[in-house]
Motif scaffolding. Sequence first.
Motif, PDB file in Angstrom:
ATOM      1  N   GLU A  45      42.869  70.071  64.457  1.00 43.79           N
ATOM      2  CA  GLU A  45      42.190  70.325  65.788  1.00 43.79           C
ATOM      3  C   GLU A  45      42.795  69.500  66.788  1.00 43.79           C
ATOM      4  O   GLU A  45      43.482  68.486  66.535  1.00 43.79           O
ATOM      5  CB  GLU A  45      40.580  70.016  65.309  1.00 43.79           C
ATOM      6  N   THR A  46      42.554  70.046  67.975  1.00 41.77           N
ATOM      7  CA  THR A  46      43.128  69.377  69.091  1.00 41.77           C
ATOM      8  C   THR A  46      41.614  68.955  69.972  1.00 41.77           C
ATOM      9  O   THR A  46      40.974  69.950  70.311  1.00 41.77           O
ATOM     10  CB  THR A  46      43.686  70.250  70.008  1.00 41.77           C
ATOM     11  N   ARG A  49      39.690  67.930  73.149  1.00 45.45           N
ATOM     12  CA  ARG A  49      39.715  67.861  74.509  1.00 45.45           C
ATOM     13  C   ARG A  49      38.484  67.291  75.198  1.00 45.45           C
ATOM     14  O   ARG A  49      37.413  67.790  74.607  1.00 45.45           O
ATOM     15  CB  ARG A  49      39.925  69.276  75.176  1.00 45.45           C
ATOM     16  N   ILE A  74      35.678  77.826  75.255  1.00 40.00           N
ATOM     17  CA  ILE A  74      35.474  77.940  73.932  1.00 40.00           C
ATOM     18  C   ILE A  74      35.759  78.995  73.276  1.00 40.00           C
ATOM     19  O   ILE A  74      35.746  80.221  73.732  1.00 40.00           O
ATOM     20  CB  ILE A  74      34.109  77.897  73.555  1.00 40.00           C
ATOM     21  N   GLN A  75      36.584  79.050  72.261  1.00 42.75           N
ATOM     22  CA  GLN A  75      37.330  79.929  71.553  1.00 42.75           C
ATOM     23  C   GLN A  75      36.852  80.224  70.286  1.00 42.75           C
ATOM     24  O   GLN A  75      36.299  79.063  69.653  1.00 42.75           O
ATOM     25  CB  GLN A  75      38.897  80.089  71.765  1.00 42.75           C
ATOM     26  N   ASP A 119      36.132  76.941  67.561  1.00 40.83           N
ATOM     27  CA  ASP A 119      36.130  75.858  68.217  1.00 40.83           C
ATOM     28  C   ASP A 119      34.585  75.103  68.020  1.00 40.83           C
ATOM     29  O   ASP A 119      33.845  75.793  67.677  1.00 40.83           O
ATOM     30  CB  ASP A 119      36.144  75.874  69.753  1.00 40.83           C
ATOM     31  N   LEU A 175      35.286  68.825  72.823  1.00 46.37           N
ATOM     32  CA  LEU A 175      35.762  70.307  72.593  1.00 46.37           C
ATOM     33  C   LEU A 175      36.876  70.179  71.539  1.00 46.37           C
ATOM     34  O   LEU A 175      37.848  69.820  71.960  1.00 46.37           O
ATOM     35  CB  LEU A 175      36.068  71.162  73.710  1.00 46.37           C
ATOM     36  N   LYS A 227      39.412  71.934  69.604  1.00 47.23           N
ATOM     37  CA  LYS A 227      39.860  73.094  69.419  1.00 47.23           C
ATOM     38  C   LYS A 227      40.463  73.600  68.129  1.00 47.23           C
ATOM     39  O   LYS A 227      41.380  72.856  67.715  1.00 47.23           O
ATOM     40  CB  LYS A 227      41.177  73.467  70.540  1.00 47.23           C
ATOM     41  N   ARG A 247      41.788  80.160  64.334  1.00 48.86           N
ATOM     42  CA  ARG A 247      41.405  81.250  65.282  1.00 48.86           C
ATOM     43  C   ARG A 247      41.549  82.611  64.557  1.00 48.86           C
ATOM     44  O   ARG A 247      40.586  83.386  64.817  1.00 48.86           O
ATOM     45  CB  ARG A 247      42.034  80.820  66.645  1.00 48.86           C
TER      46      ARG A 247
END
Lengths: 111, 368
Positions: A24-25, A27, A54-55, A58, A85, A87, A93
Amino acid sequence: MKKLSALALTAATGVALWQWFERETLREGEATVYLQSEHEHFHLHVDLPPGMEIQPGDTLEIVDMPKVPSGQTQGEMSYRSPVKLFKASWLRRTLIKRSSLVEVNELVEHP
Amino acid sequence: MEAMPDLSVTTRHALQEAVLTPRFYTTDFKAIDALDIDKNGLRDEFEWIKDEFAHDYNKGHFKRNEEFLAGFDDMPVRQLFIEFLERSCTAEFSGCVLYAEMVKHLKDPTMRQIFQLMSRDEGRHAGFINRTMADLNVALDLSVLQKRKKYTFFQPKFIFYTVYLSEKIGYSRYINIYRHLEKSPDHIIHPIFKWFEEWCNDEYRHGEFFSMLMRSQPDLLNKPSNRRWIRFFLLAVYVTMYINDARRESFYKALGLDWRAYDQDVIRLCNQISTQVYPVTLPVEDPRFFQHMDAIIAYDRQAEALATRNDPVAQAQKARLRAAIGMRMFTLFRMEPQITTSQNKWKGLQGFPNYPGPDRPLRVAAAD
């Protein structure tokens, strides 16, 4: 020996894929939260800072939450709160986009 | 706006916390934004439904009265009623959030306003339920909103098919309860049920919008693969409801309803309504349809009886029962669908405004 190498390679690939999937990244930013929890209306809306989107896959965490006695507000509250957040990785994804039907229960359930 | 009188009631029940489990969705907003709602000449219909929402028929409806002051400590099926309120509040809240997300991402001003107004309705419904829970000394645990929220992704068309059905089956469920309680007032276990008629008109109206949205994109309705999706979602919605209600038999009994007869009425009505937009629906009048549905319930009851057991034998039995449910659903899916024709197509709800055409008089929004 060859079999052992193949097995080790498969296991290493599996671990690498899993790590990629789980990666996860983070933010961080500051969002505006609108909360109303009373007879007239019950809603929560979050305006994320520009560029934070938001995708699929996430997850979002609103860091601050004011104390709301008995879960009831007096009118709509709006406040600034740090948000985190998380990601999802490209792999997660993509898999989530392709397999959303697995969670179809969420959509078809009715009280 | 007129101030709400404080209609708090006292209760001897200990404070309980309602577990709100809202769902957060994300979708391909760009694809939705790219939908051309003008290409099939439906723009004016969208404008009309927007005006219908703006008219806000239920602006003054969700006001509590003295009936809510009565104590409900000894009401029948109190805990099941609270759970019903929790689930309803979650669903309304989730709808409110989903529609608000649409507003943020869409550019077409008509679409934005429609979603904004539908979000208003869902938030209002959630608020009404929220307060009803407070009467029962149930406080919403809002900390759940602070926790990490997972966003579930669905393709836009899956959202259209299912939200349409959710609104229409919601209407069918509430109106059936309301009509039944009109005839059997002794079974009104809480005044909230008296609010159901106007309430479910909001749901029906939201469904009208999604019907319009799908009609504006004929591929969603006519492509053979999409027709299969339509049947799949109809079946998923009906089976899920049938199983859930069978598990809560005593709640419906307290309302004087036989859950099975009630669900069958709801399914028939929803199936009939959905012919307004779906070119195929399920053959609910075929006696085999409900025979298979009942078989699913029998398997589910056996599986529920094994729920507390985790030994390998029980696990194997549960797997066998789940497979049996899956097979019955597959059989239901493979039944010859009911084709929508001009004869059996839903003509609209009596007394409910239908699109009057482009020469309609201008609508004036409800005043404060």
